[in-house]
Design an enzyme around this catalytic site. Structure first.
Site, PDB file in Angstrom:
ATOM      1  CG  HIS A  72      -2.063  -0.918   1.134  1.00 29.27           C
ATOM      2  ND1 HIS A  72      -3.187  -0.806   1.919  1.00 29.27           N
ATOM      3  CD2 HIS A  72      -2.279  -1.986   0.324  1.00 29.27           C
ATOM      4  CE1 HIS A  72      -4.043  -1.765   1.608  1.00 29.27           C
ATOM      5  NE2 HIS A  72      -3.507  -2.493   0.654  1.00 29.27           N
ATOM      6  CE1 TYR A 201      -5.736   3.163  10.926  1.00 28.91           C
ATOM      7  CE2 TYR A 201      -5.278   3.453   8.593  1.00 28.91           C
ATOM      8  CZ  TYR A 201      -5.002   2.850   9.805  1.00 28.91           C
ATOM      9  OH  TYR A 201      -3.993   1.927   9.899  1.00 28.91           O
ATOM     10  N   PRO A 300      -3.593  -0.549  18.838  1.00 31.91           N
ATOM     11  CG  PRO A 300      -5.522  -1.768  18.342  1.00 31.91           C
ATOM     12  CD  PRO A 300      -4.791  -1.132  19.480  1.00 31.91           C
ATOM     13  CE  LYS A 304       3.847   3.509  13.642  1.00 29.22           C
ATOM     14  NZ  LYS A 304       4.352   3.426  12.270  1.00 29.22           N
ATOM     15  CE1 TYR A 392      -1.217   3.827   9.314  1.00 27.92           C
ATOM     16  CE2 TYR A 392      -0.032   3.051   7.383  1.00 27.92           C
ATOM     17  CZ  TYR A 392      -1.093   2.928   8.282  1.00 27.92           C
ATOM     18  OH  TYR A 392      -2.003   1.923   8.134  1.00 27.92           O
TER      19      TYR A 392
END
Length: 401
Positions: A72, A201, A300, A304, A392
């Site tokens: 991604h 998200y 979560p 990480k 990220y």
């Protein structure tokens, strides 16, 4: 039995460490309390940072990830019924993330370990780590109904929060930092193709939602299936949510103006995950080194946990190899400090992302407006988006910084 490095725990951290040491000719024994089938099917993380993907390739364990995992280059943020794509690769010089389940990583690392003949003992429950502050530490364990002792030069505690390794650090030398979050995640696996090709998200007044995916059939290269999450109160019973109610609530929370409806399908798994943040300092005591969940836990949201564990064992392997080759203990001595700098950066990112996207039960209208203002900043300012994308896709390992 004696070895150079006793590795307690055959999760991704312990298995990768064994692989890295084996490649450098350093002996190790891996002790795992559960059986192989349990390790290869327990569902955990599914997002691999760029550094983790690179580490798996370097260890000879990345071929199936590259073949079957889903690369991604961006994610989508949804709020106020609007969609905003964050182009991770464009903002970070080509970095990306991979959707590839922890179960598949463990399967590959187990197969590599067994192929090379290194000791990997399933059903071996560690009972105690002893004499960690001497040059001859040992691990007492029970295997096949008998109590055994593994003598070693170093112990890698990769056995999680509830394992014996963390408990072997004297309380007088320990400082812990933790936070419990006032919400949990209801997660489902659904036999239906994802409604969006990238992770979504969503922040909504009713709570957070996440649209994710997994390669079908446990990594067999088939079409992806949906992995979806809803914010729920702590202590929620997953069985109290009917399938139709879950789909309806997901629909509400991810809906955008002019957007398509969610594709629905049979829900094949359902579970609730609590959320907490935790750091144990130091991560080293004598010749005992803590790694992964034995030393730190993150919610979560930022994906990480697994990636921090990989950073820990890559750092430890480098330090042990350097000490063997040069006699210089600098890397070993710096292990805890080096890892903790990265851990706290990841804790901060996970904290910020969790707080930003979830609906806090005690939030005031002022608090909500501040969170929306921050989302507007991330989606409307390249500098803020770059900072988000760098966090990220992953904080570099200590020697990569």
């Amino acid at each position: 039995m004696r070895t150079t490095v006793a590795i307690v725990g055959a999760g991704p951290a312990g298995l990768l460490l064994a692989r890295l040491l084996d490649a450098e000719g350093i002996e190790s024994v891996v002790l795992e309390s559960r059986d192989r089938a349990h390790v290869e099917r327990r569902q955990r993380a599914g997002i691999l940072e760029q550094g983790t993907a690179d580490a798996l390739r370097a260890a000879g364990a990345g071929a199936r990830m590259d073949r079957e995992g889903l690369r991604h280059t961006g994610i989508e943020l949804r709020f106020d019924r609007r969609r905003h794509r964050v182009d991770l690769s464009a903002l970070t010089g080509g970095r990306s993330v991979y959707v590839h389940a922890q179960t598949e990583v463990c399967k590959d690392l187990i197969a590599l370990r067994l192929r090379t003949g290194g000791p990997l003992l399933f059903g071996a429950r560690a009972l105690a780590v002893e004499d960690a502050d001497t040059d001859r530490p040992r691990v007492r364990y029970r295997h096949g109904g008998r109590d055994e002792v593994l003598e070693c030069s170093y112990v890698a505690g990769c056995d999680g929060y509830w394992g014996v390794s963390r408990a072997a650090v004297p309380p007088a030398l320990t400082r812990t930092y933790e936070r419990s979050w006032p919400y949990a995640w209801l997660g489902i696996l659904a036999d239906v193709p994802p409604s969006h090709h990238e992770l979504v998200y969503a922040r909504h007044d009713r709570g957070f939602a996440l649209l994710s995916m997994r390669p079908a059939g446990g990594g067999t290269g088939g079409a992806p299936v949906s992995r979806l999450y809803l914010q729920v109160p702590p202590g929620t019973d997953a069985a109290s949510w009917g399938d139709a109610d879950i789909w309806d609530e997901l629909e509400r929370r991810v809906e955008t103006d002019g957007g398509r409806r969610l594709a629905r399908g049979a829900i094949t798994a359902k579970a609730v995950t609590p959320m907490r943040s935790y750091v144990h300092e130091p991560m080293r005591h004598g010749r005992l080194f803590l790694a992964g969940d034995a030393a730190h836990i993150v919610p979560p949201t930022g994906a990480k946990g697994l990636n921090l564990a990989v950073g820990d064992v890559v750092t430890l392997a480098r330090a042990l190899v350097a000490h063997r080759d040069t006699g210089d203990p600098a890397g070993i001595d710096a292990y805890s400090a080096d890892c903790l700098r990265r851990v706290w950066q990841a804790e901060h990112f996970s904290y910020t992302m969790t707080d930003l996207l979830h609906r806090h039960p005690d939030a005031s209208p002022f608090d909500d407006r501040l969170r929306r203002a921050r989302l507007d900043r991330i989606t409307g300012c390249r500098a803020a988006a770059t900072d988000f994308a760098e966090g990220y896709t992953g904080i570099p390992f200590p020697r990569d910084a």
